[in-house]
Design an enzyme around this catalytic site. Structure first.
Site, PDB file in Angstrom:
ATOM      1  N   LYS A   1      41.664  41.975  32.612  1.00 37.01           N
ATOM      2  CA  LYS A   1      43.043  42.408  32.869  1.00 37.01           C
ATOM      3  C   LYS A   1      43.954  41.648  31.900  1.00 37.01           C
ATOM      4  O   LYS A   1      43.702  40.454  31.621  1.00 37.01           O
ATOM      5  CB  LYS A   1      43.364  42.032  34.321  1.00 37.01           C
TER       6      LYS A   1
ATOM      7  N   SER B   1      47.305  46.131  41.232  1.00 36.13           N
ATOM      8  CA  SER B   1      47.737  46.128  39.868  1.00 36.13           C
ATOM      9  C   SER B   1      46.597  46.129  38.852  1.00 36.13           C
ATOM     10  O   SER B   1      46.835  46.336  37.658  1.00 36.13           O
ATOM     11  CB  SER B   1      48.650  44.936  39.594  1.00 36.13           C
TER      12      SER B   1
ATOM     13  N   SER C   1      45.428  43.443  44.799  1.00 34.51           N
ATOM     14  CA  SER C   1      45.334  44.060  43.482  1.00 34.51           C
ATOM     15  C   SER C   1      43.961  44.208  42.866  1.00 34.51           C
ATOM     16  O   SER C   1      43.849  44.812  41.800  1.00 34.51           O
ATOM     17  CB  SER C   1      46.229  43.319  42.495  1.00 34.51           C
TER      18      SER C   1
END
Lengths: 97, 470
Positions: B73, B148, B172
């Site tokens: 990420k 996310s 997330s």
């Protein structure tokens, strides 16, 4: 029920060091008020006898030896992302006057 | 194209020369290019990955992840590509050091091939708050991959790589895993170093793993749960490690959280979860119902504490040391306010402002302190529940993947996606999302939770459950 006024929003923006456009002030006044309204349900919760939880590890005072550790970084590499560098220092705009 | 093999098998084959790391890297890069329309990736580290692969094939292959390509990420600091946290305020930022967990993975031979899309600064549940683009769901391009860590989850579901790193502050890693049909693991708070990970809410932020199987997740946890002297919020790892899993459901006491199975749950999600419960029961698990009376308050607690901590953590983005800087500022004050006005997206500003409000003089007690105290209530209730059962169970999200745009214009509606995941973040307990079938063609995730520090036991339960509930 909290309704944030234009002045409230501008005050928060000042505290947070963010400037906002007039449109943003109006938008945030609505949106933030809605969010606060949601979280305000905690107001009626009985928490007598309970202490706040700041962290869940239970750790306290995590220490290390007071030794200088050389991580092998060159200060020039660490400064590469700085917008204005002068003499290996971070240069900022004037603060006063 | 065959699906990726288990991580340990890939590494073993690379070590024996049956697979070449250079081929694995090329396979990843080709897949990334081929699936570009899903917009899972912000940038690749192609040159570096190829170089590393050559070194692995030349003999640097002793690690447990030798030659395994992975994606991180974009809130993980890493070399060879920018680290943007999907925010305009960090466009152009090149990290001078890497996240410890990335160093750990690379030391075991894993090869970073790309940085994945996320909601900017991890604020969101769909990647629609990314300052760049929205990641599409591999099962349905009109829907989100969740967030996310949407890009990371989609990357694994699209077979770009066999594993990806996410983070989990309010759900997330677990929610996107459930939306795309893979395994998403949230470890006990403090198990892994957060050095080099862009901070969001420091009392809940953790490293998350996105994998195809629970076994793969356990290997990654074992590799990454190592103290580095750079994160003073770390707890000790399990002396037995995380890969010796006794996967057995017989006699395991699992409590279904009553408040997580309520009216807000979509019927088809409820159906899959109930089928999963039946399957676990059949395999010998002892299922009961437990009540966490404060569970319905968890979201309100989270949306006071999280923005408060965000407002503190994002104060470092001031245009002076890194990130976007407003060059026409007349003085320092304007440099701060204009850099942050231009650099931050809307959701970052919302969270900073809410956070500033709940921490401000006159409001701190009623909001922040109150929320921290209700947090105590929730923790006490989960501890009480763990006096009756060994594990907790429930759905991961109230619905399957929603349509792109459905929640984007209503911040509060978007926050409600986290309603079932935040309890684990507030209490620090480990939690996992395991695929449990589909509803109208979209994946559903089953959530399992355990007491803090019981990661090995939770992973063992999840391995046992995995095949039964899929």
């Amino acid at each position: 029920m909290t309704k944030l006024t234009r002045d409230d929003v501008l005050h928060l923006a000042q505290l947070a060091r963010i400037s906002l456009s007039d449109d943003e002030v109006a938008e945030f006044s609505e949106e933030l008020s809605a969010i606060l309204q949601y979280v305000e349900q905690l107001g009626s919760v009985d928490v007598s006898g309970l202490k706040p939880t700041n962290q869940v590890t239970g750790l306290t005072n995590v220490m290390r030896d007071d030794d200088v550790i050389d991580y092998g970084y060159d200060p020039r590499d660490l400064l590469k992302n700085v917008p204005h560098v002068q003499d290996n220092q971070i240069k900022v705009k004037r603060m006063i006057g | 194209m065959a699906a990726w093999e288990p991580l340990a098998d890939i590494a073993a084959k690379v070590q024996h020369g049956e697979l070449k790391a250079v081929d694995l890297v090329e396979r990843s890069l080709a897949a990334i290019a081929d699936k570009a329309e899903y917009k899972a990736i912000i940038a690749t580290t192609a040159e570096w990955a190829r170089e590393r692969a050559k070194a692995v094939d030349a003999g640097d292959n002793k690690g447990r992840l030798a030659g395994v390509p992975f994606i991180a990420k974009d809130n993980y600091l890493a070399f060879e590509a920018e680290t943007t946290a999907a925010s305009n305020i960090l466009k152009g930022f090149n990290a001078p050091y890497q996240a410890t967990v990335i160093e750990r993975l690379e030391a075991e031979g894993a090869i970073l091939v790309a940085k994945a899309n996320l909601d900017a600064f991890a604020h969101g549940a769909s990647t629609e708050n990314s300052d760049f683009f929205t990641t599409k769901n591999p099962h349905d391009k009109t829907r989100v991959s969740g967030g996310s860590s949407g890009g990371s989850a989609a990357s694994v579901a699209l077979d770009l790589v066999p594993f990806a790193l996410g983070t989990d502050t309010g759900g997330s890693t677990r929610q996107p895993a459930s939306f795309v049909g893979i395994v998403g693991y949230k470890p006990t708070y403090g198990l892994m170093s957060r050095s080099g990970i862009v901070a969001m809410a420091s009392s809940t932020d953790v490293v998350g793993t996105l994998t195809r199987t629970v076994e793969d997740a356990s290997l990654l946890v074992d590799i990454m749960a190592v103290k580095d002297g750079l994160d003073s919020t770390m707890i000790e790892r399990d002396p037995i490690g995380y890969t010796k899993l006794q996967a057995d459901l017989k006699g395991k006491k699992i409590g279904v959280i009553k408040e997580h199975m309520g009216d807000g749950l979509a019927d088809d999600v409820r159906g899959r979860v109930e089928e999963a419960i039946a399957a676990l029961k059949q395999a010998g698990a002892e299922i009961s119902e437990v009540s966490l009376p404060s569970a319905p308050l968890a979201l309100a607690v989270y949306y006071i504490l999280c923005p408060a901590e965000v407002s503190s953590n994002l104060s470092r983005y001031d245009g002076q040391r890194y990130g976007y800087s407003y060059t026409e500022a007349r003085d320092l004050s304007e440099s701060y306010t204009k850099s942050r006005e231009v650099g931050f997206g809307k959701e970052a500003k919302r969270r900073i402002m809410i956070g500033t409000y709940v921490l401000s003089s006159g409001y701190y007690d009623a909001y922040y302190k109150k929320a921290q105290t209700v947090r105590t209530k929730l923790i006490n209730e989960t501890n009480e529940a763990f006096g009756q059962v060994d594990f907790l169970l429930g759905p991961v999200a109230p619905t399957t993947a929603f349509k792109i745009g459905e929640n984007a214009s209503n911040p509060l509606a978007m926050y409600l996606s986290d309603v079932l995941t935040v309890a684990a973040n507030l209490t620090g307990m480990p939690a996992i999302s395991v695929p449990c079938g589909q509803a109208a063609g979209l994946p559903v995730g089953l959530q399992l939770m355990a007491p803090q520090r019981a990661d090995r036991e939770l992973l063992a339960l999840a391995v046992a459950a995995e095949g039964l509930v899929a």
